[in-house]
Design a protein around this motif. Structure first.
Motif, PDB file in Angstrom:
ATOM      1  N   ALA A 130     -22.849 -41.874 -54.943  1.00 59.24           N
ATOM      2  CA  ALA A 130     -21.520 -42.160 -54.522  1.00 59.24           C
ATOM      3  C   ALA A 130     -20.432 -41.333 -54.450  1.00 59.24           C
ATOM      4  CB  ALA A 130     -21.007 -43.493 -55.349  1.00 59.24           C
ATOM      5  N   GLY A 131     -19.262 -41.386 -53.638  1.00 56.50           N
ATOM      6  CA  GLY A 131     -18.316 -40.514 -53.695  1.00 56.50           C
ATOM      7  C   GLY A 131     -18.471 -39.046 -52.719  1.00 56.50           C
ATOM      8  N   THR A 132     -19.467 -38.982 -51.999  1.00 47.59           N
ATOM      9  CA  THR A 132     -19.845 -37.567 -51.579  1.00 47.59           C
ATOM     10  C   THR A 132     -19.319 -37.799 -50.024  1.00 47.59           C
ATOM     11  OG1 THR A 132     -22.227 -38.464 -51.011  1.00 47.59           O
ATOM     12  CG2 THR A 132     -21.851 -37.074 -52.954  1.00 47.59           C
ATOM     13  N   GLY A 133     -18.913 -38.778 -49.691  1.00 47.27           N
ATOM     14  CA  GLY A 133     -18.253 -38.907 -48.073  1.00 47.27           C
ATOM     15  C   GLY A 133     -19.265 -39.327 -46.942  1.00 47.27           C
ATOM     16  N   LYS A 289     -24.177 -34.051 -56.293  1.00 45.49           N
ATOM     17  CA  LYS A 289     -23.183 -34.191 -57.018  1.00 45.49           C
ATOM     18  C   LYS A 289     -22.029 -33.219 -56.864  1.00 45.49           C
ATOM     19  CE  LYS A 289     -25.101 -31.434 -60.839  1.00 45.49           C
ATOM     20  NZ  LYS A 289     -25.465 -31.159 -62.386  1.00 45.49           N
ATOM     21  N   ASP A 290     -22.276 -32.084 -56.175  1.00 45.33           N
ATOM     22  CA  ASP A 290     -21.187 -30.950 -56.235  1.00 45.33           C
ATOM     23  C   ASP A 290     -20.448 -31.561 -54.986  1.00 45.33           C
ATOM     24  OD1 ASP A 290     -22.143 -29.521 -58.059  1.00 45.33           O
ATOM     25  OD2 ASP A 290     -23.286 -28.249 -57.014  1.00 45.33           O
ATOM     26  N   ASP A 291     -20.806 -32.545 -54.096  1.00 45.01           N
ATOM     27  CA  ASP A 291     -20.145 -32.991 -52.947  1.00 45.01           C
ATOM     28  C   ASP A 291     -19.215 -34.034 -53.306  1.00 45.01           C
ATOM     29  OD1 ASP A 291     -21.520 -31.210 -50.958  1.00 45.01           O
ATOM     30  OD2 ASP A 291     -23.286 -32.327 -51.591  1.00 45.01           O
ATOM     31  N   VAL A 292     -19.239 -34.788 -54.693  1.00 45.98           N
ATOM     32  CA  VAL A 292     -18.390 -35.925 -54.991  1.00 45.98           C
ATOM     33  C   VAL A 292     -16.894 -35.597 -54.824  1.00 45.98           C
ATOM     34  CG1 VAL A 292     -17.751 -37.343 -56.720  1.00 45.98           C
ATOM     35  CG2 VAL A 292     -20.260 -36.883 -56.391  1.00 45.98           C
ATOM     36  N   GLN A 293     -16.226 -36.366 -53.970  1.00 45.35           N
ATOM     37  CA  GLN A 293     -14.852 -36.073 -53.917  1.00 45.35           C
ATOM     38  C   GLN A 293     -13.949 -37.004 -54.421  1.00 45.35           C
ATOM     39  OE1 GLN A 293     -13.549 -33.137 -52.626  1.00 45.35           O
ATOM     40  NE2 GLN A 293     -15.781 -32.515 -52.762  1.00 45.35           N
ATOM     41  N   ARG A 294     -14.421 -38.132 -54.900  1.00 45.58           N
ATOM     42  CA  ARG A 294     -13.635 -39.417 -55.132  1.00 45.58           C
ATOM     43  C   ARG A 294     -12.569 -39.030 -56.431  1.00 45.58           C
ATOM     44  NH1 ARG A 294     -17.443 -44.796 -54.853  1.00 45.58           N
ATOM     45  NH2 ARG A 294     -17.456 -44.806 -52.589  1.00 45.58           N
ATOM     46  N   SER A 295     -13.143 -38.514 -57.645  1.00 43.29           N
ATOM     47  CA  SER A 295     -12.576 -38.151 -58.595  1.00 43.29           C
ATOM     48  C   SER A 295     -13.392 -37.437 -59.781  1.00 43.29           C
ATOM     49  CB  SER A 295     -11.905 -39.431 -59.293  1.00 43.29           C
ATOM     50  OG  SER A 295     -12.759 -40.142 -60.025  1.00 43.29           O
ATOM     51  N   SER A 296     -12.949 -36.720 -60.394  1.00 36.81           N
ATOM     52  CA  SER A 296     -13.571 -35.976 -61.467  1.00 36.81           C
ATOM     53  C   SER A 296     -14.385 -36.851 -62.382  1.00 36.81           C
ATOM     54  CB  SER A 296     -12.680 -35.119 -62.267  1.00 36.81           C
ATOM     55  OG  SER A 296     -11.830 -35.873 -62.903  1.00 36.81           O
ATOM     56  N   LEU A 297     -13.614 -38.232 -62.488  1.00 36.66           N
ATOM     57  CA  LEU A 297     -14.455 -39.260 -63.402  1.00 36.66           C
ATOM     58  C   LEU A 297     -15.780 -39.430 -62.806  1.00 36.66           C
ATOM     59  CD1 LEU A 297     -14.879 -41.050 -65.766  1.00 36.66           C
ATOM     60  CD2 LEU A 297     -13.187 -42.642 -64.490  1.00 36.66           C
ATOM     61  N   GLN A 299     -17.382 -37.947 -60.619  1.00 38.15           N
ATOM     62  CA  GLN A 299     -18.499 -36.869 -60.646  1.00 38.15           C
ATOM     63  C   GLN A 299     -19.124 -36.747 -61.932  1.00 38.15           C
ATOM     64  OE1 GLN A 299     -17.069 -32.960 -59.545  1.00 38.15           O
ATOM     65  NE2 GLN A 299     -19.094 -32.439 -59.066  1.00 38.15           N
ATOM     66  N   ARG A 300     -18.384 -37.195 -63.181  1.00 40.11           N
ATOM     67  CA  ARG A 300     -18.965 -37.185 -64.734  1.00 40.11           C
ATOM     68  C   ARG A 300     -19.936 -38.136 -64.509  1.00 40.11           C
ATOM     69  NH1 ARG A 300     -13.701 -35.687 -65.877  1.00 40.11           N
ATOM     70  NH2 ARG A 300     -13.214 -37.872 -66.604  1.00 40.11           N
ATOM     71  N   ILE A 301     -19.748 -39.340 -64.091  1.00 42.84           N
ATOM     72  CA  ILE A 301     -20.342 -40.563 -64.282  1.00 42.84           C
ATOM     73  C   ILE A 301     -21.868 -40.487 -63.415  1.00 42.84           C
ATOM     74  CG2 ILE A 301     -20.849 -43.047 -63.429  1.00 42.84           C
ATOM     75  CD1 ILE A 301     -17.856 -43.253 -63.668  1.00 42.84           C
ATOM     76  N   VAL A 302     -21.605 -39.693 -62.268  1.00 41.23           N
ATOM     77  CA  VAL A 302     -22.705 -39.301 -61.433  1.00 41.23           C
ATOM     78  C   VAL A 302     -23.826 -38.398 -62.465  1.00 41.23           C
ATOM     79  CG1 VAL A 302     -23.911 -38.062 -59.640  1.00 41.23           C
ATOM     80  CG2 VAL A 302     -22.050 -39.505 -59.242  1.00 41.23           C
ATOM     81  N   ASP A 303     -23.032 -37.434 -63.026  1.00 46.00           N
ATOM     82  CA  ASP A 303     -23.744 -36.506 -63.846  1.00 46.00           C
ATOM     83  C   ASP A 303     -24.614 -37.190 -65.097  1.00 46.00           C
ATOM     84  OD1 ASP A 303     -23.087 -34.381 -62.420  1.00 46.00           O
ATOM     85  OD2 ASP A 303     -21.541 -33.815 -63.496  1.00 46.00           O
ATOM     86  N   ALA A 304     -23.842 -38.522 -65.746  1.00 47.03           N
ATOM     87  CA  ALA A 304     -24.492 -38.835 -66.656  1.00 47.03           C
ATOM     88  C   ALA A 304     -25.629 -39.691 -66.504  1.00 47.03           C
ATOM     89  CB  ALA A 304     -23.449 -39.852 -67.319  1.00 47.03           C
ATOM     90  N   TYR A 305     -25.564 -40.427 -65.398  1.00 45.38           N
ATOM     91  CA  TYR A 305     -26.635 -41.178 -64.961  1.00 45.38           C
ATOM     92  C   TYR A 305     -27.743 -40.513 -64.358  1.00 45.38           C
ATOM     93  CZ  TYR A 305     -24.484 -45.749 -65.377  1.00 45.38           C
ATOM     94  OH  TYR A 305     -24.082 -46.814 -65.855  1.00 45.38           O
ATOM     95  N   GLY A 306     -27.446 -38.999 -63.698  1.00 46.74           N
ATOM     96  CA  GLY A 306     -28.593 -38.415 -63.338  1.00 46.74           C
ATOM     97  C   GLY A 306     -29.208 -37.640 -64.629  1.00 46.74           C
TER      98      GLY A 306
END
Length: 311
Positions: A130-133, A289-297, A299-306
């Motif tokens: 999510a959030g990668t455009g 995950k480096d393409d997530v643009q929605r918000s830093s939060l 990106q952190r959520i994607v990192d946590a679930y990954g």
């Protein structure tokens, strides 16, 4: 842009132009479109999207007239000018939004490759979190293709898959039940073109947003077709969708393979990417995950679930 439409009779011209040319003047005033006629040919000149929309409406009206339908002058006027904005300021705002939409910008290297792939391939798969455009850039590329005349219409679709709630328990008609599943596509169009232009283009059937099931039995020619949330498509649905694409069309399929809402998990997207990996005209872009643009939060959520296995 300029387009020409043959007229069969003087009556057709008079009915289209309206009493004292009021329809032609309204189109010129509200949309900046010049409508003229000479030698039995209707000529429409102006901005590309507006010319395409008015030409589509004119052809529909002529079809009704030539098929013997009793269409009144008021109905013709409403068909041609009823969907226009009520003020010049609304149109200037929409023009600004449209100009922005015609030049989508990549913020990462992979997003740039994604835009390049959509410009150079007939079919593009875009997968990632999510959030990668994935959806936004696809819709932006579709609007740009429409504005430049590469395609004549946009078709955006999603599987109407329940995510915990049952459709049958939601209030309202079937359309009212399905519309919330398509809301993200409407949001992207509204953001890129503005709500007024989006409504007008939907009214003129230049833009269609519909559930995936509605694509069965159709052939989509000269269209930019987007299948969003494709991780919720079954193998048979995916094959059905991919075989809808006709002459002069482009298709983009987006999805997050880690977030299927089907009970057994959607296999259509994963299977299609695998089967078509070496097919000419097909590209697969995998965003991360480096393409997530929605918000830093996000990106952190994607990192946590990954980084953590599901319990």
């Amino acid at each position: 842009m300029e387009t020409r439409i043959p007229l069969l009779t003087l009556d057709e011209e008079q009915r289209l132009f309206g009493l004292h040319d009021r329809n032609a003047r309204a189109l010129s005033r509200e949309l900046g479109v010049k409508v003229s006629s000479r030698g039995g040919t209707l000529k429409i000149q102006g901005p590309e999207i507006e010319v395409q929309m008015i030409a589509h409406k004119v052809e529909a009206i002529l079809g009704k007239i030539r098929n013997g339908h009793d269409i009144t002058p008021a109905a013709i006027e409403e068909e041609l000018t009823g969907a226009t904005a009520s003020s010049g300021e609304a149109f200037r705002g929409r023009e600004t939004a449209r100009a922005r939409s015609l030049t989508p910008e990549a913020r990462t290297v992979i997003q740039a490759k994604y835009l390049e792939a959509m410009a150079n391939h007939e079919l593009v798969f875009a997968t990632g979190p999510a959030g990668t455009g994935k959806t936004y850039l696809a819709v932006a590329a579709a609007v740009r293709a429409l504005g430049s005349g590469q395609v004549k219409r946009l078709v955006l679709t999603r599987p109407a898959v329940e995510a915990g709630e049952k459709l049958g328990f939601l209030p309202g008609s079937m359309n009212e039940k399905v519309d919330p599943y398509l809301r993200p596509l409407y949001d992207a169009l509204n953001d890129l073109m503005g709500p007024t232009a989006t409504r007008r283009m939907r009214d003129m059937d230049v833009v269609e947003v519909a559930p995936l099931a509605f694509m069965r039995g159709r052939t989509l020619n000269q269209a930019f077709v987007i299948l969003d949330e494709a991780q919720n498509a079954t193998s048979s649905q995916m094959k059905m969708f991919l075989t809808r694409v006709g002459e002069g069309s482009r298709a983009v399929v987006t999805g997050d393979l880690t977030q299927p809402d089907l009970p057994q998990g959607g296999k259509g997207l994963e299977e299609a990417v695998r089967r078509l990996s070496n097919v000419e005209g097909v590209a697969h872009i995998e965003l991360g995950k480096d393409d997530v643009q929605r918000s830093s939060l996000v990106q952190r959520i994607v990192d946590a679930y990954g980084s953590q296995p599901e319990s």
